[in-house]
Write an enzyme that holds these catalytic residues in place. Structure first.
Site, PDB file in Angstrom:
ATOM      1  N   GLU A 176       0.813  -1.217   0.000  1.00  0.00           N
ATOM      2  CA  GLU A 176       0.000   0.000   0.000  1.00  0.00           C
ATOM      3  C   GLU A 176       0.849   1.271   0.000  1.00  0.00           C
ATOM      4  OE1 GLU A 176       0.912   1.630   2.901  1.00  0.00           O
ATOM      5  OE2 GLU A 176       1.977  -0.279   3.248  1.00  0.00           O
ATOM      6  N   GLU A 319       4.452  -0.510   0.671  1.00  0.00           N
ATOM      7  CA  GLU A 319       4.385  -0.682  -0.797  1.00  0.00           C
ATOM      8  C   GLU A 319       4.287  -2.156  -1.205  1.00  0.00           C
ATOM      9  OE1 GLU A 319       7.739   1.124  -2.754  1.00  0.00           O
ATOM     10  OE2 GLU A 319       7.381   3.097  -1.871  1.00  0.00           O
TER      11      GLU A 319
END
Lengths: 353, 353
Positions: A176, A319
């Site tokens: 994310e 991420e």
């Protein structure tokens, strides 16, 4: 909408422990001392149970990087300006972020998803538009997501898992990007586990002592205001969650429903996975935690899920970076079961008894 | 012979900390919060110092798997018969062992070396004959290796490192196979670190309580008989070492002399690396420890070297398996420095100050 989520949850089958046993038995026939590959054996046997074979193959690895903005950034909880969310999405699309580097290195496909970024992106064939809001609302003042936004985010994740299955993906990672989302993840962790906010809140991207104190106070007040129900994942997501967290929660539920192993990354994606497990406990059968994050709340979530992180490298980037690195080990674990010679095949003497 | 070893040691240059600093500075310009890639940054900066650039590239990974037999197996210290050493060498050549599976998975070349197996192998173009003895002597009764065997083993390793450099290899891993070699590694660890044998001796391939007690007693008596000099690595290797351990020690010295990063695997290869560091302390600049082994002596060696293992997966197989898995992370660390976009390149706002 909510019905579709419950139906997906009801479709999840507990993994077949027969295959876990068969894989464990197969491990004993391979040319190595029993148990000598440690966690690689434990992981391989779990993948065997998920895929229903003692020779599990993992093909086509995919990581979904889900982005969303957070209204709570109004309270001054982050070290970076809010614009960094959309700027980093552009960086993902251009291949310059850490997740791009590590995914190329590991042979992993990256899919970038806009779940709720407060920005109008130009059309881009690599950006998946699943925007359910232009950022969540400020949960210091109101619910982060409406009931409809909450459901739409989760269902978007379920749909992405179905896409992956249809595309022949064999393992899904979740990562994310969202300035302010460690504040949301800490609030979720406190709500799920019952620990006080100060025990589950960390420095995120690197806030100073003063901002950390603000962050903790914001979460304390929000939990007091909203009183999310400890055993109601959807209530927690709606009150203090975020769009990308909802999509990741849906991905975990959807992956389990599709029979696919799913790898959480660090603190925020594990918060989403923990919500999925709270909602459908059987998700845990399909879930791996890629690494142990530096964020202190992560350990509480790991214990809540009952997971064992694969890597411990002091990462705190998100991420999907830790998931990407862990996928190399997950695939290795499966290949051990598929490709190693047995004592019989290799003409190697087994242990003296 | 011994002169050549000293000369190689003298050729080793301490790494240039300027490049470590340059890499650390470059990390701060990349699109991630400072320090958020944890050990990946620490490792990347070390590789930068070794290779003399802030954009280090690792190409052509190679693992040498060195095999040798051990006379001390006469004392009944292992769970497996001695023949397993040559049988496993055949398994390596046929591609069926764990190291083959993990190396194929990681894109790593495997070279199999006979340093001292008690077996006449048929000619095989993939087997490198560097036999310095048909197994070491039983160190419970005499020195494991003669002075000449000791030197020849180390020099064979130095030569293998030179071969690797000439072949364009960018990183060398060391692994081993040798029934009885945890007994030798424990004796080396006790001699180097001063810990009593019971604190540095484990179950190896999985011996029972009775055999473990025998193993400890054998080591205690051997150290009493031989009194190896604590600060004399060659004396220790000669008295309680083994052929494959000598070759691995030489590989560590040789790799450092060639300016190449070297990755130790588990307990036995780290014992060899520790001997190399004892002999030439600068070897430590070039050395990575791939993983933390389940063998209790390993932690003592790690502390002795001052290293931080990359993985912690409960492995205790050897062969270079942990080094193979760690190489994926080492290469990832280098790629982060080479391939990530900077804040400027990506148009991402840096931290608010």
């Amino acid at each position: 909408l909510a019905n579709q989520i419950f139906e997906t949850c009801n479709r999840i089958k507990p993994v077949d422990s027969t295959w876990q046993g068969a894989a464990a038995a197969r491990q004993l026939t391979l040319t190595k001392p029993p148990g000598s590959l440690g966690q690689l054996e434990v992981i391989g046997n779990r993948i065997a149970a998920i895929l229903g074979t003692d020779k599990p193959q993992i093909k086509n690895k995919r990581i979904y990087v889900i982005a969303g903005d957070h209204g709570v950034t109004e309270e001054g909880v982050s070290a970076y300006p809010r614009d960094v969310t959309f700027q980093m999405v552009m960086n993902f699309l251009n291949g310059g972020a850490a997740i791009n580097v590590l995914s190329r290195h590991g042979g992993i496909e990256v899919k970038v998803v806009d779940a709720g970024v407060d920005y109008d992106f130009p059309a881009h064939d690599q950006l998946m538009d699943r925007k359910v809001a232009r950022g969540s609302a400020n949960f210091a003042k109101q619910s982060a997501l409406t009931a409809e936004q909450t459901s739409r985010a989760i269902i978007a994740g379920i749909d992405l898992a179905q896409d992956a299955k249809r595309d022949g993906v064999g393992i899904i990672g979740i990562g994310e990007m969202g300035i302010g989302n460690t504040t949301s993840a800490s609030a979720i962790t406190a709500a799920l586990t019952g620990y006080p906010p100060k025990d589950v809140t960390g420095r995120g991207t690197g806030v100073d002592d003063k901002t950390l104190a603000v962050k903790i106070a914001v979460i304390e007040r929000a939990l007091e205001r909203h009183s999310p129900k400890k055993n109601d994942a959807i209530d927690i997501l709606s009150k203090v969650g975020g769009t990308e967290i909802g999509v990741m929660m849906g991905l975990a539920i959807g992956a389990a429903a599709e029979g696919l192993p799913i790898v959480a990354d660090g603190f925020i994606s594990t918060a989403a996975a923990a919500l999925a497990v709270a909602f459908c406990p059987t998700v845990a059968d399909y879930l791996f935690v890629g690494h142990r994050s530096e964020e202190q709340g992560h350990n509480k979530l790991i214990a809540y899920i009952g997971a064992k992180p694969i890597l411990d490298l002091g990462l705190r980037l998100g991420e999907g970076t830790g998931a990407a690195l862990a996928m190399h080990l997950l695939e290795a674990s499966a290949k051990i079961l598929c490709e190693m010679a047995t004592f019989g095949e290799a003409g190697v003497s087994d242990k003296e008894s």
